[in-house]
Design a protein around this motif. Sequence first.
Motif, PDB file in Angstrom:
ATOM      1  N   SER A   1       0.827  -1.203   0.000  1.00 58.40           N
ATOM      2  CA  SER A   1       0.000   0.000   0.000  1.00 58.40           C
ATOM      3  C   SER A   1       0.862   1.254   0.000  1.00 58.40           C
ATOM      4  N   TYR A   2       0.301   2.334  -0.508  1.00 60.89           N
ATOM      5  CA  TYR A   2       1.070   3.569  -0.562  1.00 60.89           C
ATOM      6  C   TYR A   2       1.441   4.069   0.839  1.00 60.89           C
ATOM      7  N   GLN A   3       0.596   3.794   1.847  1.00 69.62           N
ATOM      8  CA  GLN A   3       0.898   4.229   3.217  1.00 69.62           C
ATOM      9  C   GLN A   3       2.160   3.552   3.736  1.00 69.62           C
ATOM     10  N   ASP A   4       2.295   2.246   3.488  1.00 66.74           N
ATOM     11  CA  ASP A   4       3.479   1.511   3.931  1.00 66.74           C
ATOM     12  C   ASP A   4       4.736   1.997   3.213  1.00 66.74           C
ATOM     13  N   VAL A   5       4.609   2.245   1.921  1.00 69.18           N
ATOM     14  CA  VAL A   5       5.751   2.722   1.140  1.00 69.18           C
ATOM     15  C   VAL A   5       6.133   4.139   1.574  1.00 69.18           C
ATOM     16  N   PHE A   6       5.139   4.952   1.917  1.00 65.15           N
ATOM     17  CA  PHE A   6       5.432   6.314   2.371  1.00 65.15           C
ATOM     18  C   PHE A   6       6.215   6.295   3.681  1.00 65.15           C
ATOM     19  N   VAL A   7       5.930   5.353   4.562  1.00 63.99           N
ATOM     20  CA  VAL A   7       6.686   5.220   5.815  1.00 63.99           C
ATOM     21  C   VAL A   7       8.150   4.892   5.503  1.00 63.99           C
ATOM     22  N   ILE A   8       8.381   4.014   4.543  1.00 65.99           N
ATOM     23  CA  ILE A   8       9.749   3.678   4.122  1.00 65.99           C
ATOM     24  C   ILE A   8      10.427   4.913   3.532  1.00 65.99           C
ATOM     25  N   PHE A   9       9.715   5.635   2.686  1.00 61.48           N
ATOM     26  CA  PHE A   9      10.228   6.871   2.108  1.00 61.48           C
ATOM     27  C   PHE A   9      10.590   7.863   3.219  1.00 61.48           C
ATOM     28  N   TRP A  10       9.711   7.992   4.207  1.00 63.05           N
ATOM     29  CA  TRP A  10       9.932   8.964   5.281  1.00 63.05           C
ATOM     30  C   TRP A  10      11.159   8.612   6.118  1.00 63.05           C
ATOM     31  N   LYS A  11      11.498   7.340   6.212  1.00 64.08           N
ATOM     32  CA  LYS A  11      12.738   6.947   6.906  1.00 64.08           C
ATOM     33  C   LYS A  11      13.938   7.553   6.200  1.00 64.08           C
ATOM     34  N   GLN A  12      13.891   7.616   4.867  1.00 67.08           N
ATOM     35  CA  GLN A  12      14.984   8.240   4.112  1.00 67.08           C
ATOM     36  C   GLN A  12      15.030   9.747   4.368  1.00 67.08           C
ATOM     37  N   VAL A  13      13.855  10.363   4.538  1.00 64.50           N
ATOM     38  CA  VAL A  13      13.802  11.790   4.874  1.00 64.50           C
ATOM     39  C   VAL A  13      14.487  12.015   6.216  1.00 64.50           C
ATOM     40  N   ASN A  14      14.122  11.209   7.217  1.00 65.81           N
ATOM     41  CA  ASN A  14      14.729  11.333   8.546  1.00 65.81           C
ATOM     42  C   ASN A  14      16.232  11.113   8.517  1.00 65.81           C
ATOM     43  N   GLU A  15      16.674  10.088   7.805  1.00 61.34           N
ATOM     44  CA  GLU A  15      18.110   9.806   7.703  1.00 61.34           C
ATOM     45  C   GLU A  15      18.851  10.966   7.063  1.00 61.34           C
ATOM     46  N   SER A  16      18.289  11.534   6.014  1.00 60.55           N
ATOM     47  CA  SER A  16      18.958  12.652   5.338  1.00 60.55           C
ATOM     48  C   SER A  16      19.059  13.860   6.266  1.00 60.55           C
ATOM     49  N   ALA A  17      18.047  14.077   7.092  1.00 61.98           N
ATOM     50  CA  ALA A  17      18.085  15.192   8.048  1.00 61.98           C
ATOM     51  C   ALA A  17      19.134  14.934   9.122  1.00 61.98           C
TER      52      ALA A  17
END
Length: 132
Positions: free
Chosen positions: A2-18
């Motif tokens: 689902s897009y919600q699950d994939v968005f959580v994975i994407f958001w982990k990359q946002v957090n890591e980059s920050a």
Amino acid sequence: MSYQDVFVIFWKQVNESAQEGRFAKLTMAKTIGKPNLRNIFVRPVYSEDGFKVLLKLRYRSLETEDQEDELTLDEAFVVLKSHLITSFSSVLLFTTTKDVTFKINKKGAGSITESAPTFSDATPVKRDADWW
């Protein structure tokens, strides 16, 4: 997936980059239909309280004033997540090492793709700066 699950994975990359100082910008684009909300931009901002972002909602209508809020990444996540599928079908993360694109297809499935970086540095902006 689902897009919600994939968005959580994407958001982990946002957090890591920050956390690693690579976060340059995040943009929600690719509107669904013709909503008044045209774009959402997220940029790092100078803050004495740790890493913060300046979130700007940009509207099409001149009668609707753009909104800006200084938020934590967790607070920004809630705002961005609420606009998925209702207003936007893609989110672009720009870092100094790669660009990451999250997309939702017509069937509601999410995907993540990576490409070469657009930005070479991740300089936080001052709150009063015109960075849009």
